[in-house]
Design an enzyme around this catalytic site. Structure first.
Site, mmCIF file in Angstrom:
data_model
loop_
_atom_site.group_PDB
_atom_site.id
_atom_site.type_symbol
_atom_site.label_atom_id
_atom_site.label_comp_id
_atom_site.label_asym_id
_atom_site.label_seq_id
_atom_site.Cartn_x
_atom_site.Cartn_y
_atom_site.Cartn_z
ATOM 1 N N ASP A 1 6.831 1.253 1.982
ATOM 2 C CA ASP A 1 6.493 0.266 0.942
ATOM 3 C C ASP A 1 7.326 0.517 -0.315
ATOM 4 O OD1 ASP A 1 3.455 -0.880 1.786
ATOM 5 O OD2 ASP A 1 3.908 1.129 2.461
ATOM 6 N N ASP B 1 0.842 -1.206 0.000
ATOM 7 C CA ASP B 1 0.000 0.000 0.000
ATOM 8 C C ASP B 1 0.879 1.259 0.000
ATOM 9 O OD1 ASP B 1 0.935 -0.351 2.632
ATOM 10 O OD2 ASP B 1 -0.868 0.535 3.523
ATOM 11 N N ASN C 1 -2.386 2.900 3.594
ATOM 12 C CA ASN C 1 -1.761 4.201 3.866
ATOM 13 C C ASN C 1 -2.543 5.330 3.204
ATOM 14 O OD1 ASN C 1 0.418 3.466 5.491
ATOM 15 N ND2 ASN C 1 1.616 2.826 3.705
ATOM 16 N N HIS D 1 9.835 -0.235 8.337
ATOM 17 C CA HIS D 1 8.924 -1.365 8.598
ATOM 18 C C HIS D 1 8.894 -2.334 7.415
ATOM 19 C CE1 HIS D 1 7.222 0.954 11.948
ATOM 20 N NE2 HIS D 1 6.889 1.934 11.128
ATOM 21 N N ASP D 2 8.458 -1.829 6.270
ATOM 22 C CA ASP D 2 8.192 -2.727 5.133
ATOM 23 C C ASP D 2 9.467 -3.293 4.504
ATOM 24 O OD1 ASP D 2 5.536 -2.276 5.617
ATOM 25 O OD2 ASP D 2 5.321 -0.709 4.107
ATOM 26 N N THR E 1 2.968 -5.920 2.832
ATOM 27 C CA THR E 1 3.427 -4.720 3.550
ATOM 28 C C THR E 1 2.271 -3.751 3.783
ATOM 29 O OG1 THR E 1 4.076 -3.546 1.543
ATOM 30 C CG2 THR E 1 5.750 -4.966 2.540
ATOM 31 N N PHE F 1 -0.707 -0.428 12.675
ATOM 32 C CA PHE F 1 -1.596 0.090 11.635
ATOM 33 C C PHE F 1 -2.141 -0.992 10.680
ATOM 34 C CE2 PHE F 1 -2.239 1.960 7.376
ATOM 35 C CZ PHE F 1 -3.208 2.907 7.677
ATOM 36 N N ASN F 2 -1.270 -1.803 10.082
ATOM 37 C CA ASN F 2 -1.739 -2.748 9.047
ATOM 38 C C ASN F 2 -2.772 -3.724 9.592
ATOM 39 O OD1 ASN F 2 -0.112 -1.663 7.057
ATOM 40 N ND2 ASN F 2 1.560 -3.123 7.389
HETATM 41 C C1 BDR Z 1 2.961 -0.019 8.599
HETATM 42 O O1 BDR Z 1 1.923 0.939 8.407
HETATM 43 C C2 BDR Z 1 2.177 1.737 7.295
HETATM 44 O O2 BDR Z 1 2.011 3.088 7.591
HETATM 45 C C3 BDR Z 1 3.586 1.426 6.832
HETATM 46 O O3 BDR Z 1 3.662 1.460 5.419
HETATM 47 C C4 BDR Z 1 3.841 0.024 7.364
HETATM 48 O O4 BDR Z 1 3.413 -0.958 6.446
HETATM 49 C C5 BDR Z 1 3.671 0.272 9.907
HETATM 50 O O5 BDR Z 1 2.772 0.217 10.964
HETATM 51 CA CA CA Z 2 2.853 -0.410 4.195
#
Ligand code: BDR
Ligand code: CA
Length: 308
Positions: free
Chosen positions: A16, A11, A40, A237-238, A124, A165-166
């Site tokens: 990402d 996303d 996102n 993160h990703d 991701t 978040f994801n």
């Molecule tokens: C995740 O949430 C998104 O904002 C980032 O792309 C990552 O995948 C981190 O919590």
């Molecule tokens: Ca992401």
């Protein structure tokens, strides 16, 4: 040697975008397709961003747009972190290719079905597309080698005190994927919040004076210092999920029973890790708990410099 078959659902999103660059630098991978999901930003924007990043890096791969909203809930987006476009910061040219004329979920199903070898799926973003593919075509389960997913946290969350978040965006999809029986590595905030790019790294990227290194520096300049979620620096993160799929030793994992909270008043989207094996349930998830920081940044910086 047979290349490793890989599928990426994302996303984009600043991290990402960097994850895509890291993935396409892996010469031993055959990346069959990239699919996009709302997260996102809206689906329209994450699709556009994926096409634009891949075009800019001169990468050709089938791209398809999947779900525009979570399975059961209203979409949550993250403009506070990724801006109104989902990729605020660098001025990217318009994409030079079009998405596949097929739904992303259909793309995942058909792509996996037609392979003779098993496919590694990297996610991701929210798990909506993958869950929908597994619900619609359970036969693909046995063709998936493993899922490496950026999402969740054994410790504190980043979008609520309890949730990452994801997972928060589509907890029902996450629950379906986590309990699908497919081997799954959870690359959560426990390790990704340690994979931090600093201002010095931005300076280093700029000094390389290369197109993609400069692009990553511009992404990081927008993405760095996310006070909203209590992080100093730019958490990768990703990209870390991609690195774990490529070189598993980049993290230390331990297998635990993990369930997703779907109904809590304050804890929706929490990845509940049964560290003490209180439930007596079988472990279903490899939880990444420790990061080999040097190895990760060697991989990431090497990948960025591998682009001309
Ligand atoms: C995740 O949430 C998104 O904002 C980032 O792309 C990552 O995948 C981190 O919590
Ligand atoms: Ca992401």
């Amino acid at each position: 040697m047979m290349k490793k078959l890989v599928l990426i659902d994302c996303d984009p999103g600043h991290d990402d975008a960097i994850a895509l660059l890291l993935a396409f630098a892996r010469k031993e991978w055959d990346i069959l397709s990239v699919t996009t999901v709302a997260g996102n930003q809206t689906l329209e924007k994450t699709l556009h961003n994926a096409l634009a990043v891949l075009s800019y890096a001169e990468i050709k791969v089938p791209v398809a747009a999947g779900y525009a909203k979570p399975l059961l809930r209203k979409l949550i987006t993250a403009p506070e972190i990724h801006g109104e476009t989902g990729l605020d910061g660098p001025a990217l040219p318009e994409p030079n290719f079009s998405p596949e004329p097929v739904h992303g979920v259909r793309q995942i199903i058909e792509t996996i079905r037609k392979q003779n070898e098993k496919v590694t799926v990297i996610t991701t973003g929210p798990l909506t597309n993958l869950a929908a593919a597994l619900i619609g075509a359970p036969d693909i389960k046995e063709k998936i080698e493993k899922i490496v997913s950026m999402g969740g946290a054994a410790g504190v969350g980043n979008w609520t005190p309890a949730a990452e978040f994801n997972i928060l965006v589509d907890p029902e999809a996450a629950s379906f994927v986590f309990t699908s029986g497919i081997p799954l590595t959870m690359v959560g905030l426990d390790v990704t919040n340690q994979a931090i790019m600093e201002h010095d790294d931005i300076d280093w990227l700029k000094r390389q004076d290369r197109k993609i290194a400069t692009f990553v520096a511009e992404l990081l300049e927008f993405f760095i210092d996310q006070e909203r979620v209590g992080v100093k620096g730019a958490p990768m993160h990703d990209p870390l999920a991609v690195a774990v799929a490529a070189v598993p030793e980049v993290v230390v994992c331990k297998k635990y029973p993990v369930k997703i909270e779907m109904g809590g008043n304050y804890t929706t989207g929490r990845t509940v890790v049964d560290f003490n094996r209180i439930t007596g349930e079988e472990p279903n998830v490899d939880v990444a708990l420790e990061l080999n920081r040097d190895l990760f940044f060697k991989l990431l910086k090497g990948a960025i410099l591998s682009y001309g």
